[in-house]
Design a protein around this motif. Structure first.
Motif, PDB file in Angstrom:
ATOM      1  N   ALA A 111       0.181  -2.501 -20.470  1.00 47.35           N
ATOM      2  CA  ALA A 111      -0.626  -2.613 -19.254  1.00 47.35           C
ATOM      3  C   ALA A 111       0.097  -1.928 -18.094  1.00 47.35           C
ATOM      4  CB  ALA A 111      -0.868  -4.084 -18.936  1.00 47.35           C
ATOM      5  N   ALA A 112      -0.676  -1.449 -17.143  1.00 49.24           N
ATOM      6  CA  ALA A 112      -0.113  -0.733 -15.994  1.00 49.24           C
ATOM      7  C   ALA A 112      -0.393  -1.533 -14.718  1.00 49.24           C
ATOM      8  CB  ALA A 112      -0.709   0.661 -15.898  1.00 49.24           C
ATOM      9  N   PRO A 113       0.475  -2.470 -14.363  1.00 50.62           N
ATOM     10  CA  PRO A 113       0.232  -3.279 -13.163  1.00 50.62           C
ATOM     11  C   PRO A 113       0.192  -2.387 -11.920  1.00 50.62           C
ATOM     12  CG  PRO A 113       2.011  -4.203 -14.504  1.00 50.62           C
ATOM     13  CD  PRO A 113       1.729  -2.833 -15.033  1.00 50.62           C
ATOM     14  N   PRO A 114      -0.710  -2.658 -10.983  1.00 51.58           N
ATOM     15  CA  PRO A 114      -0.815  -1.816  -9.787  1.00 51.58           C
ATOM     16  C   PRO A 114       0.354  -2.011  -8.834  1.00 51.58           C
ATOM     17  CG  PRO A 114      -2.399  -3.611  -9.689  1.00 51.58           C
ATOM     18  CD  PRO A 114      -1.770  -3.677 -11.042  1.00 51.58           C
ATOM     19  N   PHE A 115       0.819  -0.921  -8.265  1.00 49.91           N
ATOM     20  CA  PHE A 115       1.942  -0.965  -7.324  1.00 49.91           C
ATOM     21  C   PHE A 115       1.601  -1.806  -6.104  1.00 49.91           C
ATOM     22  CE2 PHE A 115       4.105   0.743  -3.578  1.00 49.91           C
ATOM     23  CZ  PHE A 115       5.428   0.639  -3.965  1.00 49.91           C
ATOM     24  N   ARG A 116       0.364  -1.740  -5.660  1.00 51.03           N
ATOM     25  CA  ARG A 116       0.000  -2.446  -4.427  1.00 51.03           C
ATOM     26  C   ARG A 116       0.189  -3.953  -4.569  1.00 51.03           C
ATOM     27  NH1 ARG A 116      -6.400  -1.163  -4.372  1.00 51.03           N
ATOM     28  NH2 ARG A 116      -5.910   0.222  -6.091  1.00 51.03           N
ATOM     29  N   ASP A 117       0.047  -4.489  -5.794  1.00 53.97           N
ATOM     30  CA  ASP A 117       0.239  -5.926  -5.984  1.00 53.97           C
ATOM     31  C   ASP A 117       1.691  -6.315  -5.751  1.00 53.97           C
ATOM     32  OD1 ASP A 117      -2.404  -6.020  -6.604  1.00 53.97           O
ATOM     33  OD2 ASP A 117      -2.160  -6.637  -8.688  1.00 53.97           O
ATOM     34  N   VAL A 118       2.609  -5.491  -6.260  1.00 51.83           N
ATOM     35  CA  VAL A 118       4.028  -5.768  -6.056  1.00 51.83           C
ATOM     36  C   VAL A 118       4.373  -5.672  -4.577  1.00 51.83           C
ATOM     37  CG1 VAL A 118       6.365  -5.052  -6.646  1.00 51.83           C
ATOM     38  CG2 VAL A 118       4.569  -4.953  -8.366  1.00 51.83           C
ATOM     39  N   ALA A 119       3.828  -4.660  -3.896  1.00 49.00           N
ATOM     40  CA  ALA A 119       4.089  -4.503  -2.468  1.00 49.00           C
ATOM     41  C   ALA A 119       3.570  -5.698  -1.677  1.00 49.00           C
ATOM     42  CB  ALA A 119       3.450  -3.210  -1.969  1.00 49.00           C
ATOM     43  N   CYS A 120       2.402  -6.200  -2.054  1.00 49.52           N
ATOM     44  CA  CYS A 120       1.839  -7.376  -1.389  1.00 49.52           C
ATOM     45  C   CYS A 120       2.707  -8.600  -1.639  1.00 49.52           C
ATOM     46  CB  CYS A 120       0.411  -7.602  -1.873  1.00 49.52           C
ATOM     47  SG  CYS A 120      -0.422  -9.005  -1.117  1.00 49.52           S
ATOM     48  N   ASP A 121       3.155  -8.773  -2.889  1.00 46.24           N
ATOM     49  CA  ASP A 121       4.031  -9.894  -3.213  1.00 46.24           C
ATOM     50  C   ASP A 121       5.324  -9.832  -2.405  1.00 46.24           C
ATOM     51  OD1 ASP A 121       2.200 -10.806  -5.012  1.00 46.24           O
ATOM     52  OD2 ASP A 121       3.224 -10.029  -6.784  1.00 46.24           O
ATOM     53  N   GLN A 122       5.849  -8.612  -2.195  1.00 45.77           N
ATOM     54  CA  GLN A 122       7.082  -8.471  -1.431  1.00 45.77           C
ATOM     55  C   GLN A 122       6.900  -8.971   0.003  1.00 45.77           C
ATOM     56  OE1 GLN A 122       8.457  -4.568   0.191  1.00 45.77           O
ATOM     57  NE2 GLN A 122      10.184  -4.838  -1.204  1.00 45.77           N
TER      58      GLN A 122
END
Length: 454
Positions: free
Chosen positions: A189-200
């Motif tokens: 699976a390819a998790p979206p980068f924007r989700d990680v940025a939001c979590d940060q």
């Protein structure tokens, strides 16, 4: 109210966050913004006037078996389509990054070039040429890949050029994993980068994030001045650079590892101790503040994310004890362990009165220990050898890199040619290699049965 909401969002489980995002797709798109790391890279780009400072430039040499370049091209296109960071462009022109927003496109095919390279010199020159060509961040594409036949049927080249804004060393390894994936398996699976940025952003507002901020503020308090340079830093630089390469034997590398294990720490700490000793000599003081890279992938679900998650954090090295390599290794290990507990904190947010003119406000020198590619890898039965190419730039005033391998360790010192003379860089490298050899000898003497303590 805003801080409380952010903290509550940060406390959600990954499943709860995914459900919330699915219900609020429009809000999800509206809140995209540059991460602290991306913001620094954007500002650097304005500073260096299109010079390829923060650009990945990798040459992959494939040998020992014929390679189907059409299949590789198909895999590269699929990889770019799957990972949103490689379909992202950047809207906005402000030099300080204010108002610049990432825009994820439905499709943004990579730039693929097919050619032939007679040897390493030709392949490396082509990769550098692609890296030097300015990127259109507003329109893309940002991923450039060359697939080249080699001089013989069982040789080929893969050249990868992409700005760090959307890619880092870990992302490069994910690309190689995809190219090596067996034909009868599905890609992960390819998790979206924007989700990680939001979590940060949510994590920064949490109690853990605030504790990390306090730790780093304490770590850099009363920091030592930057290391001495041959010319003043007052006006900053355009980051023209050069490298001095070095190689150390397997015996030396094993000695550094043995000393680190004896100190109950890692090979990274052992090599960091050698770098500390060499730069302390150069600077004339044992109190040294270095930058160090962490993968930035300790958040759940981040290991399969393509994008710039690399974090640059300070490591403060002060108490050298009796000055021996063993003492420095113990101190480096302790400093590293203390920082790891707070490694998710973006280094760009660490502030201190010490301000370094250039592309990073806090750090003038960094240490790189890269063992991501230490294991052997094959693509379609061909052996993989990678090279991080010198683009004639310097990301920092000084960057000391060590790459361990089966035959020892290789590395380089990258230096800003507007600040340092070549002879100074060579002197630092000579002292680093000499100190590494001394450290390995010290570790050997300390082995039981060789005249040292048991």
């Amino acid at each position: 109210m805003t801080a409380d909401l952010t903290a509550r969002l940060a406390a959600l489980t990954p499943e709860q966050r995914a459900l919330l995002r699915a219900r609020l797709p429009e809000a999800r798109l509206a809140t995209q913004q540059l991460t602290p790391g991306q913001l620094r890279l954007w500002r650097t780009r304005q500073w260096v006037a299109e010079r390829p400072v923060d650009v990945v430039c990798q040459a992959v040499h494939l040998t020992g078996a014929p390679v189907d370049l059409d299949l590789l091209a198909e895999r590269v296109r699929g990889f770019a389509a799957a990972h949103e960071a490689l379909r992202t462009t950047f809207d906005g022109t402000a030099e300080d990054g204010t108002g610049v927003r990432p825009a994820v496109r439905e499709a943004l095919p990579p730039r693929l070039v097919r050619t032939r390279c007679a040897g390493a010199d030709a392949a490396h020159a082509l990769a550098r040429e692609l890296a030097a060509e300015p990127f259109d961040l507003a329109n893309g594409p940002l991923l450039r890949v060359v697939l080249a036949e080699g001089a013989t049927p069982d040789e080929a080249w893969l050249l990868v050029v992409v700005p760090n804004l959307v890619f880092d060393a870990w992302s490069f390894e994910l690309l190689l994993d995809e190219l090596a994936r067996p034909a009868d398996t599905d890609p992960p699976a390819a998790p979206p980068f924007r989700d990680v940025a939001c979590d940060q952003r949510g994590w920064l507002a949490s109690a853990v994030g605030r504790a990390a901020a306090a730790h780093w503020a304490s770590e850099v308090a009363d920091a030592p001045p930057p290391l001495p340079a041959d010319r003043p830093r007052s006006a900053g630089t355009g980051r023209a650079g050069a490298r001095v390469d070095f190689a150390l034997s397997r015996t030396v590398a094993d000695g550094i590892l043995t000393a680190a294990q004896r100190a109950a720490t890692t090979a990274y700490a052992g090599w960091l101790a050698v770098a500390w000793a060499a730069l302390a000599e150069h600077g004339g003081r044992d109190d040294v503040l270095l930058g160090t890279f962490t993968a930035g992938r300790d958040r759940p679900g981040s290991t399969d994310v393509v994008g710039y998650l690399l974090n640059v954090l300070p490591v403060r090295l002060r108490d050298a004890g009796d000055g021996s390599h063993a003492a420095r290794t113990r101190a480096a290990g302790a400093a590293t362990r203390a920082g790891l507990a707070h490694a998710a904190y973006p280094g760009e947010l660490i502030t201190e009165r010490r301000r370094v003119p250039g592309t990073h406000p806090l750090l003038d020198a960094v240490f790189v220990f890269d063992n991501l590619g230490e294991a052997t890898r094959e693509i379609q039965g061909a052996r993989v050898a990678t090279a991080d190419l010198d683009k004639g730039t310097a990301r920092y005033d000084l960057t000391l890199a060590v790459y361990p391998g089966p035959d020892g360790a290789q590395g380089w010192l990258e230096y800003d040619t507007e600040l340092y003379e070549e002879r100074t860089a060579r002197r630092i490298v000579e002292r680093f290699t000499a100190l590494a050899e001394q450290a390995a000898a010290e570790a050997t003497r300390a082995e039981p049965g060789k005249g040292g303590p048991a």
